[in-house]
Design a protein around this motif. Structure first.
Motif, PDB file in Angstrom:
ATOM      1  N   TYR A   1      56.574  28.059  74.442  1.00 43.30           N
ATOM      2  CA  TYR A   1      56.521  28.051  72.980  1.00 43.30           C
ATOM      3  C   TYR A   1      55.546  29.091  72.414  1.00 43.30           C
ATOM      4  O   TYR A   1      54.978  28.892  71.344  1.00 43.30           O
ATOM      5  CB  TYR A   1      56.129  26.652  72.493  1.00 43.30           C
ATOM      6  N   PHE A   2      55.372  30.185  73.128  1.00 41.28           N
ATOM      7  CA  PHE A   2      54.417  31.197  72.661  1.00 41.28           C
ATOM      8  C   PHE A   2      54.812  31.764  71.306  1.00 41.28           C
ATOM      9  O   PHE A   2      53.966  32.169  70.502  1.00 41.28           O
ATOM     10  CB  PHE A   2      54.291  32.332  73.687  1.00 41.28           C
ATOM     11  N   ALA A   3      56.124  31.790  71.015  1.00 42.68           N
ATOM     12  CA  ALA A   3      56.595  32.389  69.765  1.00 42.68           C
ATOM     13  C   ALA A   3      56.260  31.546  68.545  1.00 42.68           C
ATOM     14  O   ALA A   3      56.393  32.021  67.418  1.00 42.68           O
ATOM     15  CB  ALA A   3      58.101  32.617  69.829  1.00 42.68           C
ATOM     16  N   ILE A   4      55.807  30.298  68.768  1.00 44.64           N
ATOM     17  CA  ILE A   4      55.465  29.451  67.633  1.00 44.64           C
ATOM     18  C   ILE A   4      54.320  30.040  66.818  1.00 44.64           C
ATOM     19  O   ILE A   4      54.202  29.808  65.615  1.00 44.64           O
ATOM     20  CB  ILE A   4      55.107  28.021  68.114  1.00 44.64           C
ATOM     21  N   THR A   5      53.499  30.843  67.491  1.00 44.05           N
ATOM     22  CA  THR A   5      52.360  31.450  66.786  1.00 44.05           C
ATOM     23  C   THR A   5      52.799  32.541  65.808  1.00 44.05           C
ATOM     24  O   THR A   5      51.993  32.992  64.993  1.00 44.05           O
ATOM     25  CB  THR A   5      51.364  32.040  67.798  1.00 44.05           C
ATOM     26  N   LYS A   6      54.068  32.964  65.893  1.00 45.37           N
ATOM     27  CA  LYS A   6      54.578  33.995  64.988  1.00 45.37           C
ATOM     28  C   LYS A   6      54.994  33.420  63.637  1.00 45.37           C
ATOM     29  O   LYS A   6      55.270  34.169  62.687  1.00 45.37           O
ATOM     30  CB  LYS A   6      55.780  34.705  65.619  1.00 45.37           C
ATOM     31  N   ILE A   7      55.067  32.101  63.551  1.00 47.51           N
ATOM     32  CA  ILE A   7      55.437  31.477  62.279  1.00 47.51           C
ATOM     33  C   ILE A   7      54.349  31.762  61.252  1.00 47.51           C
ATOM     34  O   ILE A   7      53.163  31.551  61.518  1.00 47.51           O
ATOM     35  CB  ILE A   7      55.601  29.949  62.447  1.00 47.51           C
ATOM     36  N   PRO A   8      54.724  32.275  60.087  1.00 52.30           N
ATOM     37  CA  PRO A   8      53.718  32.565  59.047  1.00 52.30           C
ATOM     38  C   PRO A   8      52.886  31.326  58.710  1.00 52.30           C
ATOM     39  O   PRO A   8      53.425  30.245  58.479  1.00 52.30           O
ATOM     40  CB  PRO A   8      54.573  32.997  57.847  1.00 52.30           C
ATOM     41  N   GLY A   9      51.580  31.490  58.753  1.00 54.26           N
ATOM     42  CA  GLY A   9      50.683  30.385  58.432  1.00 54.26           C
ATOM     43  C   GLY A   9      50.260  29.552  59.613  1.00 54.26           C
ATOM     44  O   GLY A   9      49.452  28.629  59.458  1.00 54.26           O
ATOM     45  N   PHE A  10      50.803  29.850  60.821  1.00 53.90           N
ATOM     46  CA  PHE A  10      50.384  29.088  61.998  1.00 53.90           C
ATOM     47  C   PHE A  10      48.891  29.323  62.217  1.00 53.90           C
ATOM     48  O   PHE A  10      48.409  30.457  62.113  1.00 53.90           O
ATOM     49  CB  PHE A  10      51.181  29.513  63.229  1.00 53.90           C
ATOM     50  N   PRO A  11      48.126  28.263  62.513  1.00 53.85           N
ATOM     51  CA  PRO A  11      46.657  28.360  62.508  1.00 53.85           C
ATOM     52  C   PRO A  11      46.007  29.169  63.625  1.00 53.85           C
ATOM     53  O   PRO A  11      44.783  29.322  63.632  1.00 53.85           O
ATOM     54  CB  PRO A  11      46.228  26.891  62.586  1.00 53.85           C
ATOM     55  N   THR A  12      46.760  29.702  64.569  1.00 53.52           N
ATOM     56  CA  THR A  12      46.170  30.542  65.615  1.00 53.52           C
ATOM     57  C   THR A  12      47.218  31.513  66.138  1.00 53.52           C
ATOM     58  O   THR A  12      48.420  31.246  66.068  1.00 53.52           O
ATOM     59  CB  THR A  12      45.637  29.678  66.784  1.00 53.52           C
ATOM     60  N   ASN A  13      46.767  32.638  66.649  1.00 63.37           N
ATOM     61  CA  ASN A  13      47.701  33.609  67.220  1.00 63.37           C
ATOM     62  C   ASN A  13      47.739  33.535  68.745  1.00 63.37           C
ATOM     63  O   ASN A  13      48.312  34.389  69.407  1.00 63.37           O
ATOM     64  CB  ASN A  13      47.316  35.025  66.783  1.00 63.37           C
ATOM     65  N   ARG A  14      47.105  32.492  69.300  1.00 62.72           N
ATOM     66  CA  ARG A  14      47.093  32.284  70.752  1.00 62.72           C
ATOM     67  C   ARG A  14      47.686  30.906  71.047  1.00 62.72           C
ATOM     68  O   ARG A  14      47.123  29.883  70.645  1.00 62.72           O
ATOM     69  CB  ARG A  14      45.668  32.365  71.310  1.00 62.72           C
ATOM     70  N   SER A  15      48.785  30.875  71.749  1.00 64.33           N
ATOM     71  CA  SER A  15      49.425  29.595  72.049  1.00 64.33           C
ATOM     72  C   SER A  15      48.534  28.712  72.930  1.00 64.33           C
ATOM     73  O   SER A  15      48.558  27.483  72.819  1.00 64.33           O
ATOM     74  CB  SER A  15      50.782  29.812  72.723  1.00 64.33           C
TER      75      SER A  15
END
Length: 271
Positions: free
Chosen positions: A55-69
């Motif tokens: 699920y590393f791509a979840i961090t690409k969602i705008p507003g996701f609280p971190t850029n590191r899965s």
């Protein structure tokens, strides 16, 4: 010192001494039966690797609280490991009941609460070992603490809190079922409680019944507290008292309930 004060002090010392003895016995079990402890360490690492990669791509969602899965999933893995460190003491207690070793403990002239305190000490010790291994592994996988020392303390508080809750739950079930039927319930409830929360994504990304269930699930507040030192400093879930008190209250209430559940189960077993 009055006689009453002396007896109270002796009882306290006895509780701690017996609890420490049971803790040392539990820690020796790690060496004698490593298969009973290794899963609680392997699961957090497996969870981090599997979820961070899948699920590393979840961090690409705008507003996701971190850029590191890894930042998002390391606390989840540690909470899982802490929970299994706790219910693992329930498994051990069932074995002691089935082999009748627990009858010796019940006949021993020690405070009954020591039979709860001992496993609690053991779970805390196992949780300490767990964090000492898993946190460095998380850092190797790319996790970074944005909240500094306070972020580490928040994660540890959540970890030890979940271990405490799980000990009470595991012992309570062990005392009531007295055989391995309780093991399935222990494991199933851990998975349900942790997964039906903000385990995999923030609350604002959840929808339907999962959102409703996660909203009222105490584990949501505990995970929020655990993660606050690992999310972006600009995220709403970053280090703040508002992200801490909910988790602490959830731990206090749930630990009180499960440890009371365990003590009442012990009272029934003792009759």
């Amino acid at each position: 010192m009055t006689t009453l004060e002396f007896k109270a002090d002796s009882l306290h010392t006895s509780t701690v001494a017996v609890g420490r003895g049971l803790m040392l016995r539990g820690l020796r079990t790690i060496r004698r039966m490593p298969s009973a402890f290794i899963p609680s360490v392997a699961m957090p690492v497996f969870t981090m690797i599997a979820f961070s990669g899948t699920y590393f791509a979840i961090t690409k969602i705008p507003g996701f609280p971190t850029n590191r899965s890894a930042n998002w999933f390391m606390p989840l893995g540690i909470c899982f490991g802490s929970a299994f460190s706790g219910i693992g003491l329930g498994f051990s207690t069932i074995r002691d009941i089935e082999t009748r070793f627990y009858e010796r403990l019940l006949m021993a002239p020690v405070p009954r609460r020591a039979l709860i305190v001992g496993p609690l000490f053991t779970a805390w010790s196992r949780t300490l070992i767990l964090n000492a291994f898993v946190i460095p592994m998380g850092l190797l996988l790319g996790a970074r603490f944005t909240g500094g020392v306070l972020g580490v303390l928040a994660l540890l508080a959540a970890s030890f809190g979940i271990a405490t809750i799980s000990v009470g739950w595991g012992l309570g079930l062990a005392f009531r079922f007295r055989d391995m039927r309780a093991a399935a319930i222990m494991q199933l409830t851990v998975f349900v409680v942790l997964y039906v929360s903000n385990a995999q994504m923030p609350m604002w990304l959840l929808s339907g019944w999962v959102h409703s269930a996660a909203r009222f699930n105490p584990a949501t507040n505990i995970l929020r507290m655990a993660r606050q030192g690992l999310v972006s400093s600009s995220a709403p879930d970053h280090m703040a008292l508002s992200n801490t008190w909910g988790g602490l209250i959830a731990i206090l209430v749930m630990a009180t309930v499960t440890l009371t559940f365990a003590r009442r189960g012990l009272n029934k077993l003792d009759k």
